[in-house]
Design a protein around this motif. Sequence first.
Motif, PDB file in Angstrom:
ATOM      1  N   GLY A 220      30.408  81.789  14.102  1.00  0.00           N
ATOM      2  CA  GLY A 220      29.690  82.541  14.515  1.00  0.00           C
ATOM      3  C   GLY A 220      28.966  82.607  15.695  1.00  0.00           C
ATOM      4  N   ARG A 221      27.876  83.723  16.342  1.00  0.00           N
ATOM      5  CA  ARG A 221      28.374  83.683  17.539  1.00  0.00           C
ATOM      6  C   ARG A 221      26.932  82.776  18.515  1.00  0.00           C
ATOM      7  NH1 ARG A 221      28.022  90.329  18.511  1.00  0.00           N
ATOM      8  NH2 ARG A 221      27.197  89.219  16.097  1.00  0.00           N
ATOM      9  N   SER A 222      27.293  81.875  19.433  1.00  0.00           N
ATOM     10  CA  SER A 222      25.724  81.982  20.251  1.00  0.00           C
ATOM     11  C   SER A 222      25.964  81.172  21.719  1.00  0.00           C
ATOM     12  CB  SER A 222      25.506  80.477  19.846  1.00  0.00           C
ATOM     13  OG  SER A 222      24.064  79.773  19.542  1.00  0.00           O
TER      14      SER A 222
ATOM     15  N   GLY B 211      26.258  86.425  10.061  1.00  0.00           N
ATOM     16  CA  GLY B 211      26.780  87.399  11.822  1.00  0.00           C
ATOM     17  C   GLY B 211      26.266  87.781  12.693  1.00  0.00           C
ATOM     18  N   VAL B 212      24.982  87.183  12.423  1.00  0.00           N
ATOM     19  CA  VAL B 212      23.597  87.264  13.929  1.00  0.00           C
ATOM     20  C   VAL B 212      24.120  86.414  14.561  1.00  0.00           C
ATOM     21  CG1 VAL B 212      21.117  87.100  14.291  1.00  0.00           C
ATOM     22  CG2 VAL B 212      22.179  87.999  12.409  1.00  0.00           C
TER      23      VAL B 212
ATOM     24  N   GLY C 221      18.734  87.077   7.392  1.00  0.00           N
ATOM     25  CA  GLY C 221      19.829  87.800   6.594  1.00  0.00           C
ATOM     26  C   GLY C 221      19.713  89.744   7.142  1.00  0.00           C
ATOM     27  N   GLU C 222      18.112  89.581   6.657  1.00  0.00           N
ATOM     28  CA  GLU C 222      17.904  91.756   7.675  1.00  0.00           C
ATOM     29  C   GLU C 222      18.681  91.585   8.979  1.00  0.00           C
ATOM     30  OE1 GLU C 222      16.845  95.121   6.055  1.00  0.00           O
ATOM     31  OE2 GLU C 222      16.577  93.066   4.571  1.00  0.00           O
ATOM     32  N   LEU C 223      18.889  91.225   9.511  1.00  0.00           N
ATOM     33  CA  LEU C 223      19.172  91.650  10.650  1.00  0.00           C
ATOM     34  C   LEU C 223      20.862  92.190  10.720  1.00  0.00           C
ATOM     35  CD1 LEU C 223      17.572  89.481  13.360  1.00  0.00           C
ATOM     36  CD2 LEU C 223      17.274  91.797  12.641  1.00  0.00           C
TER      37      LEU C 223
ATOM     38  N   LEU D 289      23.824  79.676   8.891  1.00  0.00           N
ATOM     39  CA  LEU D 289      23.350  80.648   8.467  1.00  0.00           C
ATOM     40  C   LEU D 289      24.031  81.929   9.734  1.00  0.00           C
ATOM     41  CD1 LEU D 289      20.100  82.176   8.155  1.00  0.00           C
ATOM     42  CD2 LEU D 289      20.311  81.066  10.119  1.00  0.00           C
ATOM     43  N   ALA D 290      24.542  81.114  10.589  1.00  0.00           N
ATOM     44  CA  ALA D 290      25.217  82.627  11.679  1.00  0.00           C
ATOM     45  C   ALA D 290      26.304  82.919  11.274  1.00  0.00           C
ATOM     46  CB  ALA D 290      25.630  81.820  13.543  1.00  0.00           C
TER      47      ALA D 290
END
Length: 300
Positions: free
Chosen positions: A297-299, A265-266, A224-226, A260-261
């Motif tokens: 999301g992005r993966s 947004g990480v 989350g910090e990212l 989470l993703a």
Amino acid sequence: MGDLIIRGGTVVDGTGAPARQADVEIENGIITEIGDLRGRRARRIIGAQGHAVTPGFVDVHTHMDAQIAWDPLGESSCFHGVTTAVMGNCGFTLAPVNDHERHLVVRNLERAEDISPIAMAAGIDWCWETLPEYLDFVEATPKGINYAGYVGHSALRTWAMGERAFEQEADADDLRRMLGQLRDSMHAGAMGFTTSVSFNHETSDDRPVASRMAGWPEIEALVGELGRLGGGIFELAHHGDLRSRDPEKREAYISRLVNLAVRTGVPITYGMLAFGSEDHQWRPVVELLDRINAAGGRSW
């Protein structure tokens, strides 16, 4: 007359375009033309018929963190056309580290990644504590290839918690310290944050590596910090639940990462270890990728 022409090779340019036969002209280290350069002269000509001509490869998953200290060429990555190696995967980095507790980051690495503690003791001049200081060391070290690096969860934990990192979850003060060091690392140029929840990653005395002792809320806070910083990638080594024969365990694990993703947004990346012919071995690995991207999301 140019400096160099690479003539007659099969050019694969990295854009996704089809491979094509072409010549490549280089002047002062810069590619100046790609095409049919028959009749063009150059001080040096390399005949590349039957060979692929490509940009350098980026190896996105390496553990060169220690090796860079004694191997300026970056063997054997350089022999395979790798021009950039990404270090610090699976939560394993050599920083941050407290001067009196270097053995803790060595403990995380030596068995999980088969890096000899004897080699690390002999080959590393420990001139850093923080990840920004380690990146300064990488910058100043003679190198045959380029490097990029993450900040690793196991190192963050041992720096913040000492021996407790191998025994328990972080408390509020531990997490506050880890978040501060993660922010400093990102501002200094780290690529992101990595962790391992894989039961394959153990220490030489048969204990889980430090990151495996973290609760999921700790991982969520760090990723989350990212997201709050607006940059960086989250890389992880997966838990066995991803390939479990129990559909409820698989679904719980996949859903947690998808959420989470999307929420942070990480971007999330992981090793594509899709071994085995049975559906439970490879299909969930692909399903996770598809579901993260389908949900927004992005993966990779």
